[in-house]
Design a protein around this motif. Structure first.
Motif, PDB file in Angstrom:
ATOM      1  N   LEU A   1       0.822  -1.209   0.000  1.00  0.00           N
ATOM      2  CA  LEU A   1       0.000   0.000   0.000  1.00  0.00           C
ATOM      3  C   LEU A   1       0.860   1.265   0.000  1.00  0.00           C
ATOM      4  CD1 LEU A   1      -2.908  -1.190   2.278  1.00  0.00           C
ATOM      5  CD2 LEU A   1      -2.957  -0.806  -0.172  1.00  0.00           C
ATOM      6  N   PRO A   2       0.337   2.377  -0.552  1.00  0.00           N
ATOM      7  CA  PRO A   2       1.185   3.524  -0.873  1.00  0.00           C
ATOM      8  C   PRO A   2       1.571   4.449   0.281  1.00  0.00           C
ATOM      9  CG  PRO A   2      -1.041   3.948  -1.610  1.00  0.00           C
ATOM     10  CD  PRO A   2      -1.010   2.537  -1.110  1.00  0.00           C
ATOM     11  N   ASP A   3       0.755   4.574   1.323  1.00  0.00           N
ATOM     12  CA  ASP A   3       1.115   5.527   2.368  1.00  0.00           C
ATOM     13  C   ASP A   3       0.804   4.960   3.748  1.00  0.00           C
ATOM     14  OD1 ASP A   3      -1.639   5.718   2.367  1.00  0.00           O
ATOM     15  OD2 ASP A   3      -1.711   7.893   2.386  1.00  0.00           O
ATOM     16  N   LEU A   4       1.231   5.696   4.757  1.00  0.00           N
ATOM     17  CA  LEU A   4       1.101   5.236   6.128  1.00  0.00           C
ATOM     18  C   LEU A   4      -0.344   4.984   6.522  1.00  0.00           C
ATOM     19  CD1 LEU A   4       2.953   5.834   9.168  1.00  0.00           C
ATOM     20  CD2 LEU A   4       0.704   6.902   9.253  1.00  0.00           C
ATOM     21  N   TYR A   5      -1.242   5.832   6.108  1.00  0.00           N
ATOM     22  CA  TYR A   5      -2.641   5.733   6.529  1.00  0.00           C
ATOM     23  C   TYR A   5      -3.297   4.457   6.009  1.00  0.00           C
ATOM     24  CZ  TYR A   5      -1.686  10.535   7.704  1.00  0.00           C
ATOM     25  OH  TYR A   5      -1.125  11.667   8.244  1.00  0.00           O
ATOM     26  N   THR A   6      -3.040   4.108   4.764  1.00  0.00           N
ATOM     27  CA  THR A   6      -3.613   2.873   4.223  1.00  0.00           C
ATOM     28  C   THR A   6      -2.918   1.648   4.802  1.00  0.00           C
ATOM     29  OG1 THR A   6      -2.188   3.051   2.274  1.00  0.00           O
ATOM     30  CG2 THR A   6      -4.428   3.931   2.090  1.00  0.00           C
ATOM     31  N   ARG A   7      -1.647   1.754   5.106  1.00  0.00           N
ATOM     32  CA  ARG A   7      -0.940   0.632   5.738  1.00  0.00           C
ATOM     33  C   ARG A   7      -1.468   0.360   7.140  1.00  0.00           C
ATOM     34  NH1 ARG A   7       5.013   2.472   3.718  1.00  0.00           N
ATOM     35  NH2 ARG A   7       4.709   1.813   1.562  1.00  0.00           N
ATOM     36  N   VAL A   8      -1.724   1.430   7.893  1.00  0.00           N
ATOM     37  CA  VAL A   8      -2.290   1.250   9.230  1.00  0.00           C
ATOM     38  C   VAL A   8      -3.678   0.627   9.121  1.00  0.00           C
ATOM     39  CG1 VAL A   8      -3.159   2.482  11.261  1.00  0.00           C
ATOM     40  CG2 VAL A   8      -0.928   3.037  10.330  1.00  0.00           C
TER      41      VAL A   8
ATOM     42  N   VAL B   1      -8.265   1.282  18.515  1.00  0.00           N
ATOM     43  CA  VAL B   1      -7.750   2.460  19.214  1.00  0.00           C
ATOM     44  C   VAL B   1      -6.289   2.706  18.826  1.00  0.00           C
ATOM     45  CG1 VAL B   1      -7.243   3.442  21.477  1.00  0.00           C
ATOM     46  CG2 VAL B   1      -9.368   2.199  21.106  1.00  0.00           C
ATOM     47  N   ALA B   2      -5.496   1.649  18.771  1.00  0.00           N
ATOM     48  CA  ALA B   2      -4.088   1.786  18.398  1.00  0.00           C
ATOM     49  C   ALA B   2      -3.949   2.308  16.971  1.00  0.00           C
ATOM     50  CB  ALA B   2      -3.374   0.447  18.546  1.00  0.00           C
ATOM     51  N   ALA B   3      -4.754   1.788  16.050  1.00  0.00           N
ATOM     52  CA  ALA B   3      -4.694   2.263  14.660  1.00  0.00           C
ATOM     53  C   ALA B   3      -5.093   3.735  14.577  1.00  0.00           C
ATOM     54  CB  ALA B   3      -5.605   1.408  13.783  1.00  0.00           C
ATOM     55  N   HIS B   4      -6.123   4.113  15.301  1.00  0.00           N
ATOM     56  CA  HIS B   4      -6.547   5.518  15.301  1.00  0.00           C
ATOM     57  C   HIS B   4      -5.454   6.420  15.868  1.00  0.00           C
ATOM     58  CE1 HIS B   4      -9.043   9.054  15.736  1.00  0.00           C
ATOM     59  NE2 HIS B   4      -8.664   9.135  17.001  1.00  0.00           N
ATOM     60  N   MET B   5      -4.827   6.020  16.948  1.00  0.00           N
ATOM     61  CA  MET B   5      -3.776   6.839  17.561  1.00  0.00           C
ATOM     62  C   MET B   5      -2.560   6.960  16.642  1.00  0.00           C
ATOM     63  SD  MET B   5      -4.600   8.081  20.563  1.00  0.00           S
ATOM     64  CE  MET B   5      -6.037   8.618  19.702  1.00  0.00           C
ATOM     65  N   LEU B   6      -2.198   5.887  15.941  1.00  0.00           N
ATOM     66  CA  LEU B   6      -1.093   5.973  14.979  1.00  0.00           C
ATOM     67  C   LEU B   6      -1.412   6.944  13.854  1.00  0.00           C
ATOM     68  CD1 LEU B   6       0.019   2.246  14.714  1.00  0.00           C
ATOM     69  CD2 LEU B   6       1.390   4.150  15.548  1.00  0.00           C
ATOM     70  N   ASP B   7      -2.626   6.836  13.318  1.00  0.00           N
ATOM     71  CA  ASP B   7      -3.023   7.758  12.248  1.00  0.00           C
ATOM     72  C   ASP B   7      -3.067   9.204  12.733  1.00  0.00           C
ATOM     73  OD1 ASP B   7      -3.192   5.956  10.197  1.00  0.00           O
ATOM     74  OD2 ASP B   7      -5.340   5.615  10.423  1.00  0.00           O
ATOM     75  N   ARG B   8      -3.595   9.426  13.910  1.00  0.00           N
ATOM     76  CA  ARG B   8      -3.677  10.784  14.449  1.00  0.00           C
ATOM     77  C   ARG B   8      -2.283  11.355  14.707  1.00  0.00           C
ATOM     78  NH1 ARG B   8      -4.316  13.503  19.470  1.00  0.00           N
ATOM     79  NH2 ARG B   8      -5.715  15.271  19.257  1.00  0.00           N
ATOM     80  N   ALA B   9      -1.392  10.553  15.279  1.00  0.00           N
ATOM     81  CA  ALA B   9      -0.031  11.024  15.526  1.00  0.00           C
ATOM     82  C   ALA B   9       0.676  11.345  14.214  1.00  0.00           C
ATOM     83  CB  ALA B   9       0.757   9.974  16.300  1.00  0.00           C
TER      84      ALA B   9
ATOM     85  N   LEU C   1      -0.750  14.692  12.923  1.00  0.00           N
ATOM     86  CA  LEU C   1      -0.311  15.851  13.698  1.00  0.00           C
ATOM     87  C   LEU C   1       1.174  16.148  13.517  1.00  0.00           C
ATOM     88  CD1 LEU C   1      -2.315  15.374  16.996  1.00  0.00           C
ATOM     89  CD2 LEU C   1      -2.722  17.019  15.158  1.00  0.00           C
ATOM     90  N   THR C   2       1.970  15.166  13.139  1.00  0.00           N
ATOM     91  CA  THR C   2       3.393  15.414  12.894  1.00  0.00           C
ATOM     92  C   THR C   2       3.676  15.765  11.442  1.00  0.00           C
ATOM     93  OG1 THR C   2       3.798  13.041  12.627  1.00  0.00           O
ATOM     94  CG2 THR C   2       4.190  14.007  14.810  1.00  0.00           C
ATOM     95  N   GLY C   3       2.623  15.832  10.618  1.00  0.00           N
ATOM     96  CA  GLY C   3       2.807  16.329   9.254  1.00  0.00           C
ATOM     97  C   GLY C   3       2.977  15.281   8.183  1.00  0.00           C
ATOM     98  N   VAL C   4       2.685  14.033   8.451  1.00  0.00           N
ATOM     99  CA  VAL C   4       2.768  13.007   7.413  1.00  0.00           C
ATOM    100  C   VAL C   4       1.615  13.219   6.443  1.00  0.00           C
ATOM    101  CG1 VAL C   4       2.691  10.534   6.934  1.00  0.00           C
ATOM    102  CG2 VAL C   4       3.850  11.364   8.972  1.00  0.00           C
ATOM    103  N   LYS C   5       1.949  13.398   5.193  1.00  0.00           N
ATOM    104  CA  LYS C   5       0.950  13.700   4.167  1.00  0.00           C
ATOM    105  C   LYS C   5       0.353  12.405   3.616  1.00  0.00           C
ATOM    106  CE  LYS C   5       1.791  18.106   4.150  1.00  0.00           C
ATOM    107  NZ  LYS C   5       1.025  18.873   5.075  1.00  0.00           N
ATOM    108  N   PRO C   6      -0.972  12.398   3.388  1.00  0.00           N
ATOM    109  CA  PRO C   6      -1.575  11.245   2.710  1.00  0.00           C
ATOM    110  C   PRO C   6      -1.177  11.237   1.244  1.00  0.00           C
ATOM    111  CG  PRO C   6      -3.249  12.873   3.228  1.00  0.00           C
ATOM    112  CD  PRO C   6      -1.961  13.372   3.801  1.00  0.00           C
ATOM    113  N   MET C   7      -1.423  10.133   0.579  1.00  0.00           N
ATOM    114  CA  MET C   7      -1.062  10.036  -0.835  1.00  0.00           C
ATOM    115  C   MET C   7      -1.831  11.068  -1.644  1.00  0.00           C
ATOM    116  SD  MET C   7      -2.908   6.511  -1.907  1.00  0.00           S
ATOM    117  CE  MET C   7      -4.154   6.708  -3.130  1.00  0.00           C
ATOM    118  N   ASP C   8      -1.269  11.435  -2.780  1.00  0.00           N
ATOM    119  CA  ASP C   8      -1.911  12.420  -3.645  1.00  0.00           C
ATOM    120  C   ASP C   8      -3.287  11.923  -4.078  1.00  0.00           C
ATOM    121  OD1 ASP C   8       0.273  14.083  -3.496  1.00  0.00           O
ATOM    122  OD2 ASP C   8       1.229  13.231  -5.292  1.00  0.00           O
TER     123      ASP C   8
END
Length: 120
Positions: A29-36, A83-91, A94-101
């Motif tokens: 998968l292409p970005d952190l959000y979809t991987r989580v 809850v863990a997946a939500h917290m990873l995505d939120r963190a 908030l630290t500026g990780v951009k989702p895929m285009d």
């Protein structure tokens, strides 16, 4: 093989399949959000499938303390994995990780104060 062993084998196989799908999703998968998302959904289903299969096997063996442990672990995973997946995505957000285009809509843009990282 007893019927409990056959059912346990089928459910464990389904759990292993979901775990395999989750691991492929983590790699492909292409970005952190979809991987989580892949780890949170398919990974949880895989783990729960394996634990449920082990519980069914031990029902056939009439070892009920192990069955209760498997049920407790299943409940624990269902409560903590989302809850863990939500917290990873939120963190990450908030630290500026951009989702895929092309990710639309991004409803959180502009909603957080950059200084305090709290909802404005």
């Amino acid at each position: 093989m007893t019927p409990f062993e056959i059912v346990a084998l089928i459910i464990i196989t389904i759990g292993v399949f979901f775990t395999l799908v989750s691991s492929i999703g983590l790699v492909r998968l292409p970005d952190l959000y979809t991987r989580v998302h892949a780890a949170g959904k398919a990974g949880t289903l895989g783990i729960v499938g394996v634990l449920l299969g082990v519980g069914i096997y031990y029902i056939g063996q009439q070892n009920f303390p192990i069955v209760l442990r498997m049920l407790a672990l299943i409940a624990f995973f269902f409560l903590t994995a989302p809850v863990a997946a939500h917290m990873l995505d939120r963190a990450a957000f908030l630290t500026g990780v951009k989702p895929m285009d092309g990710t639309q809509p991004n409803d959180l843009v502009g909603r957080y104060d950059q200084e305090t990282r709290r909802l404005s």
